[in-house]
Design a protein around this motif. Structure first.
Motif, PDB file in Angstrom:
ATOM      1  N   ALA A  26       0.827  -1.209   0.000  1.00  0.00           N
ATOM      2  CA  ALA A  26       0.000   0.000   0.000  1.00  0.00           C
ATOM      3  C   ALA A  26       0.859   1.255   0.000  1.00  0.00           C
ATOM      4  O   ALA A  26       0.427   2.303   0.476  1.00  0.00           O
ATOM      5  CB  ALA A  26      -0.948  -0.016   1.192  1.00  0.00           C
ATOM      6  N   ALA A  27       2.081   1.157  -0.525  1.00  0.00           N
ATOM      7  CA  ALA A  27       2.966   2.319  -0.694  1.00  0.00           C
ATOM      8  C   ALA A  27       3.069   3.156   0.580  1.00  0.00           C
ATOM      9  O   ALA A  27       2.996   4.387   0.540  1.00  0.00           O
ATOM     10  CB  ALA A  27       2.489   3.182  -1.869  1.00  0.00           C
ATOM     11  N   GLY A  28       3.243   2.492   1.714  1.00  0.00           N
ATOM     12  CA  GLY A  28       3.469   3.210   2.969  1.00  0.00           C
ATOM     13  C   GLY A  28       2.204   3.726   3.642  1.00  0.00           C
ATOM     14  O   GLY A  28       2.271   4.332   4.703  1.00  0.00           O
TER      15      GLY A  28
ATOM     16  N   GLY B 256       6.501   8.179   3.559  1.00  0.00           N
ATOM     17  CA  GLY B 256       7.464   7.151   3.187  1.00  0.00           C
ATOM     18  C   GLY B 256       8.773   7.279   3.946  1.00  0.00           C
ATOM     19  O   GLY B 256       9.580   6.358   3.964  1.00  0.00           O
ATOM     20  N   GLY B 257       9.000   8.426   4.577  1.00  0.00           N
ATOM     21  CA  GLY B 257      10.246   8.669   5.321  1.00  0.00           C
ATOM     22  C   GLY B 257      10.775  10.054   4.990  1.00  0.00           C
ATOM     23  O   GLY B 257      10.977  10.378   3.827  1.00  0.00           O
ATOM     24  N   MET B 258      10.959  10.877   6.007  1.00  0.00           N
ATOM     25  CA  MET B 258      11.375  12.274   5.823  1.00  0.00           C
ATOM     26  C   MET B 258      12.861  12.497   6.110  1.00  0.00           C
ATOM     27  O   MET B 258      13.355  13.616   5.975  1.00  0.00           O
ATOM     28  CB  MET B 258      10.545  13.185   6.726  1.00  0.00           C
ATOM     29  CG  MET B 258       9.082  13.275   6.349  1.00  0.00           C
ATOM     30  SD  MET B 258       8.802  13.952   4.694  1.00  0.00           S
ATOM     31  CE  MET B 258       9.300  15.670   4.923  1.00  0.00           C
ATOM     32  N   GLY B 259      13.547  11.443   6.509  1.00  0.00           N
ATOM     33  CA  GLY B 259      14.978  11.596   6.775  1.00  0.00           C
ATOM     34  C   GLY B 259      15.478  10.377   7.513  1.00  0.00           C
ATOM     35  O   GLY B 259      14.692   9.547   7.983  1.00  0.00           O
ATOM     36  N   ALA B 260      16.786  10.250   7.572  1.00  0.00           N
ATOM     37  CA  ALA B 260      17.381   9.079   8.215  1.00  0.00           C
ATOM     38  C   ALA B 260      18.802   9.422   8.626  1.00  0.00           C
ATOM     39  O   ALA B 260      19.376  10.402   8.135  1.00  0.00           O
ATOM     40  CB  ALA B 260      17.399   7.891   7.257  1.00  0.00           C
ATOM     41  N   TYR B 261      19.330   8.611   9.522  1.00  0.00           N
ATOM     42  CA  TYR B 261      20.749   8.745   9.844  1.00  0.00           C
ATOM     43  C   TYR B 261      21.316   7.367  10.136  1.00  0.00           C
ATOM     44  O   TYR B 261      20.579   6.411  10.420  1.00  0.00           O
ATOM     45  CB  TYR B 261      20.982   9.701  11.028  1.00  0.00           C
ATOM     46  CG  TYR B 261      20.478   9.162  12.337  1.00  0.00           C
ATOM     47  CD1 TYR B 261      19.160   9.348  12.715  1.00  0.00           C
ATOM     48  CD2 TYR B 261      21.317   8.444  13.192  1.00  0.00           C
ATOM     49  CE1 TYR B 261      18.680   8.833  13.910  1.00  0.00           C
ATOM     50  CE2 TYR B 261      20.853   7.927  14.386  1.00  0.00           C
ATOM     51  CZ  TYR B 261      19.531   8.123  14.735  1.00  0.00           C
ATOM     52  OH  TYR B 261      19.065   7.603  15.908  1.00  0.00           O
TER      53      TYR B 261
ATOM     54  N   TYR C 298       2.622  16.948   0.081  1.00  0.00           N
ATOM     55  CA  TYR C 298       3.043  15.595   0.424  1.00  0.00           C
ATOM     56  C   TYR C 298       2.633  15.336   1.863  1.00  0.00           C
ATOM     57  O   TYR C 298       2.721  16.233   2.679  1.00  0.00           O
ATOM     58  CB  TYR C 298       4.576  15.486   0.269  1.00  0.00           C
ATOM     59  CG  TYR C 298       5.127  14.117   0.618  1.00  0.00           C
ATOM     60  CD1 TYR C 298       4.934  13.035  -0.229  1.00  0.00           C
ATOM     61  CD2 TYR C 298       5.819  13.909   1.811  1.00  0.00           C
ATOM     62  CE1 TYR C 298       5.425  11.778   0.097  1.00  0.00           C
ATOM     63  CE2 TYR C 298       6.317  12.657   2.142  1.00  0.00           C
ATOM     64  CZ  TYR C 298       6.115  11.592   1.289  1.00  0.00           C
ATOM     65  OH  TYR C 298       6.598  10.359   1.612  1.00  0.00           O
ATOM     66  N   PRO C 299       2.137  14.146   2.254  1.00  0.00           N
ATOM     67  CA  PRO C 299       2.056  12.926   1.451  1.00  0.00           C
ATOM     68  C   PRO C 299       0.741  12.732   0.688  1.00  0.00           C
ATOM     69  O   PRO C 299       0.674  11.830  -0.139  1.00  0.00           O
ATOM     70  CB  PRO C 299       2.196  11.828   2.516  1.00  0.00           C
ATOM     71  CG  PRO C 299       1.590  12.419   3.747  1.00  0.00           C
ATOM     72  CD  PRO C 299       1.887  13.884   3.689  1.00  0.00           C
ATOM     73  N   ASP C 300      -0.280  13.540   0.954  1.00  0.00           N
ATOM     74  CA  ASP C 300      -1.585  13.242   0.345  1.00  0.00           C
ATOM     75  C   ASP C 300      -1.643  13.565  -1.141  1.00  0.00           C
ATOM     76  O   ASP C 300      -2.004  12.725  -1.946  1.00  0.00           O
ATOM     77  CB  ASP C 300      -2.692  14.015   1.070  1.00  0.00           C
ATOM     78  CG  ASP C 300      -2.853  13.521   2.492  1.00  0.00           C
ATOM     79  OD1 ASP C 300      -2.557  12.330   2.710  1.00  0.00           O
ATOM     80  OD2 ASP C 300      -3.242  14.309   3.374  1.00  0.00           O
TER      81      ASP C 300
END
Ligand code: AMP
Ligand code: GLY
Length: 423
Positions: A148-150, A226-231, A339-341
């Motif tokens: 379901a694409a997140g 889906g994800g706004m950032g990462a480390y 985003y995201p809608d």
């Protein structure tokens, strides 16, 4: 070496970038790619889910290795098709990709393999789902079983919200066929971790653990994305924790998939919840690299990626990845207004003229118009990765360039890595 990368997001730009960095003379094609991958190789105008044309393209190009980024073509059987043509492909068969494309299947595998995960039940009948909700403590999590694409997971604070989510998926078909079967599970407390294991079906080699930021707004507020950032790396992921996740989660899951006749070769992504006592349990499995975690993880490698992808594709002994132990990376996603809608497309993008040391901008939803102007063309537009010898410096580098990139409607989080900053 001729490599075909399938997909067109930030993850695929990062994969192509990492391959180019390891083998300067590699011939890279991407299908469909994006303006970022166009600078590293040749884009083919083939959608990632057109598996007939991608299989043909791999043959025509004489690809030595096909690397599949997204879950949808894997679930459709792209890796099976390419393997059947006698080519090396990094990515699982459709049968093994069910670990992501069917949450009820994943739960069943985990139950058989005694892998720690939230207690759950699977439903196609609304009456049965509502009855289960009545008999279990809130909060509950209601998930569409299919892809379901997140958008498939609803964390419901109350039984009423859980019932609404179940009704919307099963009765109103709000997520289409993906939600015609649902999984209802108990809520897990703790801190999430994204663990990426390259596997040949039996053994694993781990990439540095990462942490995603799923909510749209600072302070983990707003809707899921889906994800706004990462480390990466994450100091919570000690070598003890990684050893435990390997022996309690990854290896038993792989063994069970092999026992069922569907060995998993490719990237097994374990979305883990780490409880207060440091014990991991599985929130979800994915059958591919995470996005945007990949954009933070791959820059930490000194080498060994292509050898590991190749060994996974061949099903042979995995080499160890060479991870630079002195580096940290922080990735900030720049998203479009809406985003995201309902992300707006078309805003012209201005990138900084000179890139500061240690910063790479990965393209995701961008395209060049006929005049060559770079424009927003999707929800997540760009991912800015800062790499440095300390987490804090990496964070500052990513945040400064995220600020400097300009386009109308830009939304981004200013607190990527806030948990790590507090440790
Ligand atoms: P999923 O689509 O399964 O990755 O779920 C999306 C997000 O919902 C996860 O990243 C978690 O933040 C949250 N979530 C999913 N399942 C649970 C659970 N059982 N307990 C707590 N949070 C969950
Ligand atoms: N960043 C989460 C995912 O790739 O599924």
């Amino acid at each position: 070496m001729r490599v075909l990368v399938v997909g067109g997001g930030g993850r695929e730009h990062a994969l192509a970038w990492a391959i180019r960095r390891e083998i300067a003379e590699a011939v890279i094609h991407c299908a469909p790619g994006n303006p970022g991958t166009a600078e590293l190789g040749t884009n083919l105008a083939i959608p990632a889910d057109d598996i007939d044309r991608i299989t043909d393209a791999a043959d025509m190009l004489g690809a030595d290795l096909v690397v599949v980024g997204p879950e949808v073509p894997l679930a459709m059987g792209l890796a099976d098709r390419i393997r059947a043509e006698g080519r090396l492909v990094f990515g699982p068969s459709a049968a093994a990709a069910r670990i992501e494309s069917s949450k009820s299947f994943a739960k069943d595998v985990m139950r058989s393999a005694r892998v720690p995960t939230a207690a759950s039940a699977t439903f196609t009948s609304l009456a049965d789902a509502l009855d289960y909700i009545d008999r279990h403590a809130q909060p509950l999590v209601v998930k569409a079983s299919g892809l379901a694409a997140g958008k498939g997971a609803v964390v419901a604070g109350t039984r009423r919200e859980a019932a609404d989510a179940a009704r919307s998926m099963l009765e109103d078909a709000s997520l289409g066929a993906a939600g015609s079967e649902i999984v209802i599970e108990s809520f897990l407390e703790g801190e999430e971790l994204s663990l990426f294991a390259i596997t040949n079906g039996r053994d694993v080699t781990l990439l540095p653990a990462a942490q995603d930021h799923k909510r749209l707004l600072d302070g983990d507020q707003g809707p899921n994305t889906g994800g706004m950032g990462a480390y990466a790396p994450v100091s919570l992921a000690t070598s003890e924790l990684l050893a435990r996740a390997t022996s309690e989660v990854l290896l038993p899951t792989l063994e069970e998939l092999e026992r069922r006749g569907t060995p998993f070769r490719g990237l097994l992504y374990a979305g883990l919840m780490i409880d207060a006592a440091g014990a991991p349990s599985v929130v979800e499995f994915n059958c591919r690299f995470g996005d945007p975690e990949t954009q933070a993880v791959l820059p930490l490698l000194n080498g060994g990626l292509i050898d590991a992808l190749t060994a996974s594709a061949e099903g042979t002994a995995l080499p160890k990845l060479s991870v630079n132990p002195h580096l940290a990376a922080v990735t900030t996603v720049l998203a479009a207004r809406g985003y995201p809608d309902a992300p707006e497309k078309g805003a012209a993008i201005t990138l900084p003229g000179e890139m500061p040391e240690g910063v790479t901008i990965f393209h995701a939803g961008t395209k060049r118009d006929d005049a060559g102007v770079l424009r927003a063309n999707g929800g997540r537009v760009l991912a800015v990765t800062g790499v440095a010898t300390t987490f804090e410096e990496a964070r500052v580098r990513s945040a400064e360039v995220a600020e400097a990139v300009q386009f109308d409607g830009k939304q981004y989080r200013r607190d990527i890595g806030w948990r790590e900053a507090g440790r």
